[in-house]
Design a protein around this motif. Sequence first.
Motif, PDB file in Angstrom:
ATOM      1  N   LEU A 119      -4.356 -29.552 -25.164  1.00  0.00           N
ATOM      2  CA  LEU A 119      -4.647 -30.601 -24.188  1.00  0.00           C
ATOM      3  C   LEU A 119      -4.591 -30.053 -22.774  1.00  0.00           C
ATOM      4  O   LEU A 119      -3.816 -29.137 -22.479  1.00  0.00           O
ATOM      5  N   SER A 120      -5.406 -30.620 -21.912  1.00  0.00           N
ATOM      6  CA  SER A 120      -5.506 -30.147 -20.535  1.00  0.00           C
ATOM      7  C   SER A 120      -5.267 -31.298 -19.573  1.00  0.00           C
ATOM      8  O   SER A 120      -5.549 -32.467 -19.878  1.00  0.00           O
ATOM      9  N   GLY A 121      -4.738 -30.948 -18.391  1.00  0.00           N
ATOM     10  CA  GLY A 121      -4.528 -31.962 -17.370  1.00  0.00           C
ATOM     11  C   GLY A 121      -5.770 -32.250 -16.560  1.00  0.00           C
ATOM     12  O   GLY A 121      -5.783 -33.134 -15.716  1.00  0.00           O
ATOM     13  N   GLN A 122      -6.832 -31.507 -16.806  1.00  0.00           N
ATOM     14  CA  GLN A 122      -8.075 -31.684 -16.054  1.00  0.00           C
ATOM     15  C   GLN A 122      -8.692 -33.029 -16.379  1.00  0.00           C
ATOM     16  O   GLN A 122      -8.789 -33.425 -17.539  1.00  0.00           O
ATOM     17  N   THR A 123      -9.122 -33.758 -15.377  1.00  0.00           N
ATOM     18  CA  THR A 123      -9.791 -35.037 -15.590  1.00  0.00           C
ATOM     19  C   THR A 123     -11.219 -34.938 -15.085  1.00  0.00           C
ATOM     20  O   THR A 123     -11.470 -34.517 -13.960  1.00  0.00           O
ATOM     21  N   ASP A 124     -12.165 -35.295 -15.929  1.00  0.00           N
ATOM     22  CA  ASP A 124     -13.569 -35.231 -15.575  1.00  0.00           C
ATOM     23  C   ASP A 124     -14.000 -36.528 -14.891  1.00  0.00           C
ATOM     24  O   ASP A 124     -13.345 -37.570 -14.993  1.00  0.00           O
ATOM     25  N   ALA A 125     -15.096 -36.455 -14.172  1.00  0.00           N
ATOM     26  CA  ALA A 125     -15.645 -37.650 -13.542  1.00  0.00           C
ATOM     27  C   ALA A 125     -16.066 -38.646 -14.621  1.00  0.00           C
ATOM     28  O   ALA A 125     -16.433 -38.259 -15.724  1.00  0.00           O
ATOM     29  N   PRO A 126     -16.007 -39.939 -14.347  1.00  0.00           N
ATOM     30  CA  PRO A 126     -16.414 -40.942 -15.340  1.00  0.00           C
ATOM     31  C   PRO A 126     -17.852 -40.705 -15.792  1.00  0.00           C
ATOM     32  O   PRO A 126     -18.710 -40.280 -15.004  1.00  0.00           O
ATOM     33  N   VAL A 127     -18.112 -40.959 -17.052  1.00  0.00           N
ATOM     34  CA  VAL A 127     -19.455 -40.775 -17.593  1.00  0.00           C
ATOM     35  C   VAL A 127     -19.936 -42.090 -18.198  1.00  0.00           C
ATOM     36  O   VAL A 127     -19.139 -42.950 -18.581  1.00  0.00           O
ATOM     37  N   ASP A 128     -21.249 -42.210 -18.281  1.00  0.00           N
ATOM     38  CA  ASP A 128     -21.865 -43.398 -18.868  1.00  0.00           C
ATOM     39  C   ASP A 128     -22.002 -43.165 -20.369  1.00  0.00           C
ATOM     40  O   ASP A 128     -22.881 -42.420 -20.819  1.00  0.00           O
ATOM     41  N   LEU A 129     -21.125 -43.777 -21.161  1.00  0.00           N
ATOM     42  CA  LEU A 129     -21.147 -43.575 -22.602  1.00  0.00           C
ATOM     43  C   LEU A 129     -22.396 -44.159 -23.244  1.00  0.00           C
ATOM     44  O   LEU A 129     -22.824 -43.706 -24.302  1.00  0.00           O
ATOM     45  N   THR A 130     -23.002 -45.159 -22.613  1.00  0.00           N
ATOM     46  CA  THR A 130     -24.142 -45.827 -23.232  1.00  0.00           C
ATOM     47  C   THR A 130     -25.363 -44.923 -23.319  1.00  0.00           C
ATOM     48  O   THR A 130     -26.246 -45.159 -24.146  1.00  0.00           O
ATOM     49  N   ILE A 131     -25.432 -43.896 -22.450  1.00  0.00           N
ATOM     50  CA  ILE A 131     -26.547 -42.950 -22.546  1.00  0.00           C
ATOM     51  C   ILE A 131     -26.056 -41.568 -22.950  1.00  0.00           C
ATOM     52  O   ILE A 131     -26.773 -40.579 -22.816  1.00  0.00           O
ATOM     53  N   ASP A 132     -24.799 -41.509 -23.443  1.00  0.00           N
ATOM     54  CA  ASP A 132     -24.287 -40.255 -23.998  1.00  0.00           C
ATOM     55  C   ASP A 132     -24.358 -39.133 -22.968  1.00  0.00           C
ATOM     56  O   ASP A 132     -24.765 -38.010 -23.266  1.00  0.00           O
ATOM     57  N   ALA A 133     -23.934 -39.433 -21.751  1.00  0.00           N
ATOM     58  CA  ALA A 133     -24.152 -38.520 -20.628  1.00  0.00           C
ATOM     59  C   ALA A 133     -23.324 -37.241 -20.698  1.00  0.00           C
ATOM     60  O   ALA A 133     -23.623 -36.280 -19.985  1.00  0.00           O
ATOM     61  N   ASP A 134     -22.279 -37.211 -21.543  1.00  0.00           N
ATOM     62  CA  ASP A 134     -21.461 -36.003 -21.618  1.00  0.00           C
ATOM     63  C   ASP A 134     -21.788 -35.148 -22.834  1.00  0.00           C
ATOM     64  O   ASP A 134     -20.999 -34.303 -23.238  1.00  0.00           O
ATOM     65  N   ARG A 135     -22.974 -35.348 -23.409  1.00  0.00           N
ATOM     66  CA  ARG A 135     -23.341 -34.557 -24.586  1.00  0.00           C
ATOM     67  C   ARG A 135     -23.641 -33.111 -24.180  1.00  0.00           C
ATOM     68  O   ARG A 135     -23.994 -32.840 -23.026  1.00  0.00           O
ATOM     69  N   PRO A 136     -23.528 -32.151 -25.097  1.00  0.00           N
ATOM     70  CA  PRO A 136     -23.853 -30.757 -24.765  1.00  0.00           C
ATOM     71  C   PRO A 136     -25.342 -30.585 -24.503  1.00  0.00           C
ATOM     72  O   PRO A 136     -26.169 -31.346 -25.013  1.00  0.00           O
ATOM     73  N   GLN A 137     -25.689 -29.585 -23.722  1.00  0.00           N
ATOM     74  CA  GLN A 137     -27.092 -29.370 -23.368  1.00  0.00           C
ATOM     75  C   GLN A 137     -27.910 -28.856 -24.541  1.00  0.00           C
ATOM     76  O   GLN A 137     -29.071 -29.181 -24.688  1.00  0.00           O
ATOM     77  N   ARG A 138     -27.274 -28.000 -25.357  1.00  0.00           N
ATOM     78  CA  ARG A 138     -27.939 -27.470 -26.551  1.00  0.00           C
ATOM     79  C   ARG A 138     -26.907 -27.420 -27.660  1.00  0.00           C
ATOM     80  O   ARG A 138     -25.708 -27.432 -27.413  1.00  0.00           O
TER      81      ARG A 138
END
Length: 537
Positions: A119-138
């Motif tokens: 686990l990491s303490g890093q927090t990412d910016a909020p993402v829009d789950l409805t369009i799967d915005a945090d999916r991998p590029q490939r």
Amino acid sequence: MNIEALHLTNFKRFSDLTIDLSALGTAPKLILLIGANGSGKSSIFDAFEYLSGPVKGLLRDHYPDYFKKRPDADMSVDCTLGGGVTVKRTNNEQVTASKGWDGRSAFYGRSSFRTVPELSGQTDAPVDLTIDADRPQRFIEQDTRFTTDVAQITESILREVWGEPFDSDTMRARFTDPINEALERIFSASFATGLRLHTLIPALSGKPPDIRFQKGGSEVHYDLLSSGEKEVFNIVLNLFIRREHFPNAIYFIDELDVHLHTSLQYALAKEIVERWIPENSQLWTASHSLGFIDYAGGSDDAAILDFDDLDFDQPQTLQPDPKSEHIFDIAVPRNSALKVFPNKRRMICENRDARLYNAIDLPELLFIGVRDKNSVVIQLRGSDDYEGLIDRDFLGSEEIAEIRRRQSTLHVLRYYALENYLYHPDNISELDPEGYDDAAYRAALENQMATVRDRLLVNLRASRGSYEIIQEFSKELKGRAIQELEQATASSDFETFYTFLDMKKNRPTAYLRRFNLRPMDLASTSWMRDAIAAQVE
């Protein structure tokens, strides 16, 4: 949402691939892709993402030639979904689709690189789950959704705590009970190996979130779980957070079984398919594992697509494989077959033929594919645990008798190849496809033999030169074999010339194409069973 057909042109591994699921009738909940590493399974998932890219935004178009097999040729992905919905994308252009297509929620996929070791303490910016915005590029890249999923569930818990009125029992029922029930079913409720989510505290003051589990009589931090335990929690948590946003979708998860023991593979497959994939959705996953193959083979709600040993430089059509216990030959190495199938005759054969042989109703036999004819011979040397079966190709009758005299456990087909049995007129007659004319087909075969005979005889000695098994035979024996072949190929007697007609390459496709004959169907006839049984007596 389910897929009825998928057509890929010049896409990654494939020159021209069609996946046809139309014959299944009721859409299965699980589509399991099997096959060796590099056979193209993950490329199917790239095709799904390729269709989603323009609607979900960003990502794929940063790699304009990444998907093209040949940079100078057109590329396309064409998909038919349930309800007659169609969608197509060509050469990185925008998607063209029929009414009913919702690209934002039609596909949801995960790469095989998704386990978070600690686990990491890093927090990412909020993402829009409805369009799967945090999916991998490939699908060769890290899937980092776990961090977002942990943040999402802890935020939801905090909102529940500060809600009015607050009820701890309701909160547990909403957030932790579904996950713990899944973990219990997957890991079993045994004291030693059971796993239960115990503590879930969000990341605060730059510190990592605190996630702890009850395991036996101990409390264990997430970081100290095994890779398999982390993988299971990752998958369950992800579906808990995301499935509400994708209630009618094609879910695709590459190597869902990664890091898992065989018993956990089966339990995880059952849990995810039957409880976590929404009712109107379908799961596609790729696997090499016995547990997944076992589950898919025994489920009425699953289909298996085999990518192994196919030449994808040529047009190929894949349809679901028939299910039988012999589907295990995909995942069981030859040297393990003795232990896995102790009461069967283990028959080594040539390459992909094993799948067809195993589809024949010969329950006492297990066929195991190796590279080629010479490999079969080599594997049998010094072994009493296996028998072998090879194509005849251009072996003469006396040569076959000598082979059998020297090595009684090595069997040789009567005809040129397995395809000669599959496409024999008597075998096709048993299936009785509409419009089939036995006399016309036999005439087409005779014409085919006459067409290829001259070329065959010119190349005969060179073709036979690769048969290591006859290298020690006398010159006289080899000469009589060639004379036999020359006479047989000129014969007007059907069984005589058909014995040496290469039905792998020279069957009359123009005549056969109209009947849409599937090799697996041809392998399932009583004629085929009796013919092959006679060869291995």
